[in-house]
Design an enzyme around this catalytic site. Structure first.
Site: not given
Ligand code: IPE
Ligand code: IPE
Ligand code: MG
Length: 242
Positions: A14, A32, A126
């Site tokens: 955020d 973004h 991962l």
């Protein structure tokens, strides 16, 4: 691997809009795009620390209420990233999994996402879950619906419904429940991110805005996690068997 390392870290990324404002960007959604650098660095950091699963919250169901211009810019960015970054992720051993209602955003994005999942399916370093057009309540509702359908079609016996069945259905998407949940941007809330799975997750809040976040901030959160005493309702610290 140290038993003090979180196996699964979830992050609410955020602060992109505020970052755009602070950095005098033209649009609030320019942040973004800068946030992608943070995503890359955090993935690198998670691989370095041998974290098993990283779940990133990139777009919530509620974010649909934002301007069409911002939503369009985000979908474009998701598509660009998938086209540009998938091969690199595969080379680095990152297995991608999308969680959320992608169809509700863009069918083109669904195709790219499924391709990326296919290309990285054998990767083992991962597991990277990307939560896009996702919300915790939406996932719980879907799970309840699938149970109700099972009961109606006689493939599921309601007497067998227990917490484990619900957890298994929900964790089917995310793999495991997060040990550590980080939120950047200085807010102290969950914003309808994973809900069921957070029952015993350690929470960590960082005031940094997401585009400024990097792997060293992640390492700080991991260090902080190592000092926590997880009890899971017991009198004393729970001995983790990792
Ligand atoms: C988080 O950044 C990314 C998304 C919700 C898509 P925001 O856009 O919410 O940034 P702030 O909270 O307004 O600064
Ligand atoms: C949560 O952030 C969603 C993502 C980071 C994808 P929001 O910015 O949407 O949350 P609120 O509106 O501040 O609660
Ligand atoms: Mg926000």
């Amino acid at each position: 691997m140290s038993n003090l390392l979180p196996r699964h870290i979830a992050i609410i990324m955020d602060g992109n809009g505020r970052w755009s404002q602070e950095n005098h960007c033209r649009h609030r959604w320019d942040g973004h795009r800068y946030g992608i650098n943070a995503v890359r660095d955090v993935i690198k950091g998670a691989v370095e620390k041998e974290i098993e699963t990283l779940t990133l919250f990139a777009f919530s169901k509620e974010n649909h209420q934002r301007s069409q211009a911002e939503i369009t810019a985000l979908i474009k960015l998701f598509k660009e990233c998938l086209l540009k970054e998938t091969d690199q992720l595969a080379e680095n051993g990152v297995k991608l999994k999308f969680v959320g209602d992608l169809k509700g955003l863009s069918t083109e994005l669904v195709v790219l996402a499924r391709e990326a999942e296919f290309k990285t399916r054998h990767c083992t370093k991962l597991k990277l879950n990307l939560a896009i057009n996702y919300s915790g309540r939406w996932q719980i509702t879907n799970t309840l619906k699938s149970i109700a359908i099972g009961c109606k079609e006689d493939t599921f016996n309601i007497d067998k419904l227990d917490e484990k069945t619900i957890s298994d259905l929900i964790n089917n998407d995310f793999g495991t429940e997060p040990d550590l949940m980080i939120r950047t941007g200085g807010e102290f809330r969950i914003s309808n991110f994973i809900l069921w799975q957070l029952a015993y997750t350690e929470l960590y809040f960082d005031s940094k805005l997401w585009p400024d976040y990097n792997k060293y901030d992640l390492f700080e959160a991991i260090k902080n996690f190592a000092k926590r005493q997880r009890r899971f309702g017991l009198e004393n610290a729970y001995a983790q068997s990792v």
